[in-house]
Motif scaffolding. Structure first.
Motif, PDB file in Angstrom:
ATOM      1  N   ILE A  72       0.859  -1.189   0.000  1.00 45.02           N
ATOM      2  CA  ILE A  72       0.000   0.000   0.000  1.00 45.02           C
ATOM      3  C   ILE A  72       0.898   1.244   0.000  1.00 45.02           C
ATOM      4  O   ILE A  72       1.826   1.347   0.796  1.00 45.02           O
ATOM      5  CB  ILE A  72      -0.930   0.018   1.225  1.00 45.02           C
ATOM      6  CG1 ILE A  72      -1.759  -1.268   1.294  1.00 45.02           C
ATOM      7  CG2 ILE A  72      -1.846   1.235   1.183  1.00 45.02           C
ATOM      8  CD1 ILE A  72      -2.630  -1.513   0.075  1.00 45.02           C
ATOM      9  N   SER A  95       1.264   5.399   0.193  1.00 41.98           N
ATOM     10  CA  SER A  95       0.742   6.729   0.502  1.00 41.98           C
ATOM     11  C   SER A  95       1.472   7.733  -0.383  1.00 41.98           C
ATOM     12  O   SER A  95       2.699   7.816  -0.343  1.00 41.98           O
ATOM     13  CB  SER A  95       0.969   7.072   1.975  1.00 41.98           C
ATOM     14  OG  SER A  95       0.590   8.410   2.234  1.00 41.98           O
ATOM     15  N   MET A 113      -1.141   9.045   5.043  1.00 38.44           N
ATOM     16  CA  MET A 113      -0.594   7.888   5.748  1.00 38.44           C
ATOM     17  C   MET A 113      -1.620   7.164   6.602  1.00 38.44           C
ATOM     18  O   MET A 113      -1.615   5.939   6.709  1.00 38.44           O
ATOM     19  CB  MET A 113       0.592   8.315   6.613  1.00 38.44           C
ATOM     20  CG  MET A 113       1.920   8.269   5.884  1.00 38.44           C
ATOM     21  SD  MET A 113       2.321   6.643   5.207  1.00 38.44           S
ATOM     22  CE  MET A 113       2.614   5.709   6.701  1.00 38.44           C
ATOM     23  N   ALA A 137      -3.551   4.972   4.326  1.00 35.35           N
ATOM     24  CA  ALA A 137      -2.705   3.866   3.860  1.00 35.35           C
ATOM     25  C   ALA A 137      -2.525   2.817   4.952  1.00 35.35           C
ATOM     26  O   ALA A 137      -2.541   1.608   4.675  1.00 35.35           O
ATOM     27  CB  ALA A 137      -1.355   4.412   3.396  1.00 35.35           C
ATOM     28  N   ARG A 138      -2.355   3.262   6.183  1.00 35.59           N
ATOM     29  CA  ARG A 138      -2.187   2.310   7.294  1.00 35.59           C
ATOM     30  C   ARG A 138      -3.433   1.456   7.472  1.00 35.59           C
ATOM     31  O   ARG A 138      -3.339   0.259   7.782  1.00 35.59           O
ATOM     32  CB  ARG A 138      -1.860   3.061   8.589  1.00 35.59           C
ATOM     33  CG  ARG A 138      -0.436   3.587   8.662  1.00 35.59           C
ATOM     34  CD  ARG A 138      -0.033   3.902  10.098  1.00 35.59           C
ATOM     35  NE  ARG A 138      -0.951   4.846  10.726  1.00 35.59           N
ATOM     36  CZ  ARG A 138      -0.813   6.168  10.715  1.00 35.59           C
ATOM     37  NH1 ARG A 138       0.244   6.705  10.095  1.00 35.59           N
ATOM     38  NH2 ARG A 138      -1.669   6.953  11.313  1.00 35.59           N
ATOM     39  N   ALA A 153      -3.463  -1.138   4.741  1.00 31.86           N
ATOM     40  CA  ALA A 153      -2.413  -2.122   5.007  1.00 31.86           C
ATOM     41  C   ALA A 153      -2.801  -3.054   6.141  1.00 31.86           C
ATOM     42  O   ALA A 153      -2.516  -4.260   6.099  1.00 31.86           O
ATOM     43  CB  ALA A 153      -1.101  -1.407   5.330  1.00 31.86           C
ATOM     44  N   ASP A 199       2.483  -4.367   3.939  1.00 30.71           N
ATOM     45  CA  ASP A 199       3.400  -3.297   4.319  1.00 30.71           C
ATOM     46  C   ASP A 199       2.955  -1.975   3.683  1.00 30.71           C
ATOM     47  O   ASP A 199       2.110  -1.947   2.783  1.00 30.71           O
ATOM     48  CB  ASP A 199       4.809  -3.652   3.871  1.00 30.71           C
ATOM     49  CG  ASP A 199       5.872  -2.961   4.715  1.00 30.71           C
ATOM     50  OD1 ASP A 199       5.508  -2.050   5.483  1.00 30.71           O
ATOM     51  OD2 ASP A 199       7.054  -3.328   4.588  1.00 30.71           O
ATOM     52  N   VAL A 200       3.566  -0.867   4.145  1.00 32.80           N
ATOM     53  CA  VAL A 200       3.239   0.473   3.657  1.00 32.80           C
ATOM     54  C   VAL A 200       4.495   1.139   3.121  1.00 32.80           C
ATOM     55  O   VAL A 200       5.574   1.025   3.705  1.00 32.80           O
ATOM     56  CB  VAL A 200       2.646   1.353   4.787  1.00 32.80           C
ATOM     57  CG1 VAL A 200       2.359   2.764   4.278  1.00 32.80           C
ATOM     58  CG2 VAL A 200       1.379   0.734   5.334  1.00 32.80           C
ATOM     59  N   MET A 222       5.745   5.099   1.314  1.00 34.06           N
ATOM     60  CA  MET A 222       5.307   6.492   1.282  1.00 34.06           C
ATOM     61  C   MET A 222       6.224   7.321   0.401  1.00 34.06           C
ATOM     62  O   MET A 222       7.418   7.052   0.293  1.00 34.06           O
ATOM     63  CB  MET A 222       5.296   7.075   2.701  1.00 34.06           C
ATOM     64  CG  MET A 222       4.723   8.482   2.765  1.00 34.06           C
ATOM     65  SD  MET A 222       5.027   9.290   4.354  1.00 34.06           S
ATOM     66  CE  MET A 222       6.744   9.780   4.144  1.00 34.06           C
TER      67      MET A 222
END
Length: 352
Positions: A187, A189, A195, A198-199, A202, A208-209, A211
């Protein structure tokens, strides 16, 4: 009981919501009330409502519907968000205090990007609009994915429901992408502001993320924004991964395309873009080109705000229908406030 009033800007969405509510309530009659909207040739508006006395009214409006037009001095004029918001106030004025309760549903929150002051003396349009609705007698406001949820602090005594389309979008995406697993999906951001969103994605996927940090030139202003000088990626290796860029909206789409290009350069196998609102204010030509060049594979969005037919016809666009979700929100909220329904009432979920 309650009824729904929809402005012309949101008729398609409201009609779908109405059909879903009829199913939930096992009702034979529509919940929609007639609304007459007129425009004089000098641009002044007029609204007439019927059947509102003693009812809980849910007023639905899409302030982002730029496909709505009216004749103005011999020319076809495209309605802007300010005019849609004025129409909301016209309906409230026409109701004239005869409804039991008024709930305004703006899936796209009016002026939501003009929500805070920077170092300059900027206007606080969204906060002012919410306060104006409160003064007009609105008792509840419902929206989706507000650009800055903290704007509800402008009306601390007014119930402000900020729902999110994430779950419905994730379910639809996983039905089409059955191989979407934590081991092969990342994912993304596109900036620091996204964020939190996105979190959440995820966490749902247990993935995982990554950015991107947008380094801007704050000495220059172009089209009301500071131009992006560089996109700096922070995250794990992207080789062979399915990268999903999540954000609240696509405006011009320039920054999203820059992020997508960077992801492909870093070895991403697929790039999907998921946004609550797809404006495409500069048209879809650049995105169509990016798809042909393999920089973007799909764009996912909702039907909460206006999408032109040209856009909906694109194979790369996937539209998630949020009408059933909105109908269920109304159903639960109405039950919690005392309207009968065939099952146990649940207090509506404010955040997800």
């Amino acid at each position: 009981m309650f009824n729904i009033i929809t402005l012309k800007s949101s008729e398609q969405l409201a009609q779908k919501v109405d059909r879903e509510l009829q199913r939930l309530y096992q009702a034979q009659e529509s919940f929609l009330l007639p609304l007459k909207q007129e425009r004089f040739s000098n641009g002044e508006g007029k609204t007439v409502v019927q059947g509102v006395c003693g009812q809980d009214i849910y007023l639905v409006a899409d302030v982002g519907n730029w496909g709505q037009t009216y004749p103005f001095r011999g020319q076809e004029h495209i309605m802007a968000p300010d005019e849609h918001f004025q129409d909301i106030k016209r309906v409230i004025s026409a109701i004239g205090g005869r409804a039991n309760k008024i709930t305004v549903i703006m899936p796209l929150l009016y002026q939501s990007r003009q929500d805070k002051r920077s170092s300059a003396r900027e206007s606080l349009d969204c906060a002012m609009a919410l306060q104006e609705l409160e003064k007009l007698g609105v008792e509840v406001i419902i929206t989706y994915d507000a650009h800055n949820p903290a704007v509800e602090n402008a009306v601390p005594n007014l119930p402000f429901y900020n729902f999110f389309p994430h779950d419905e979008m994730l379910k639809s995406m996983r039905r089409l992408h059955e191989n979407m697993e934590a081991t092969n999906t990342l994912i993304i951001s596109p900036d620091t502001g996204a964020m939190g969103r996105a979190r959440y994605w995820a966490t749902c996927l247990q993935s995982d993320v990554g950015m991107f940090y947008k380094r801007r030139d704050y000495s220059v202003v172009e089209n009301g924004k500071n131009p992006i000088v560089e996109q700096i990626y922070l995250g794990r290796d992207l080789t062979g991964m399915k990268a999903v860029i999540v954000d609240d909206m696509i405006a011009t789409g320039g920054s999203v395309l820059d992020v997508a290009e960077e992801l492909k350069k870093r070895g991403a196998r697929e790039v999907l873009v998921a946004v609550s609102f797809a404006f495409f204010t500069e048209g879809i030509a650049e995105f169509s080109k990016a798809v042909k060049e393999g920089k973007v594979d799909e764009v996912w969005t909702t039907n909460l705000s206006y999408l032109p037919e040209e856009l909906k016809e694109q194979e790369w666009l996937k539209v998630v229908d949020l009408a059933p979700d909105l109908a269920r929100r109304i159903y639960d909220l109405a039950a919690w406030l005392g309207v009968e329904k065939p099952v146990e009432a649940e207090m509506p979920v404010l955040r997800r």
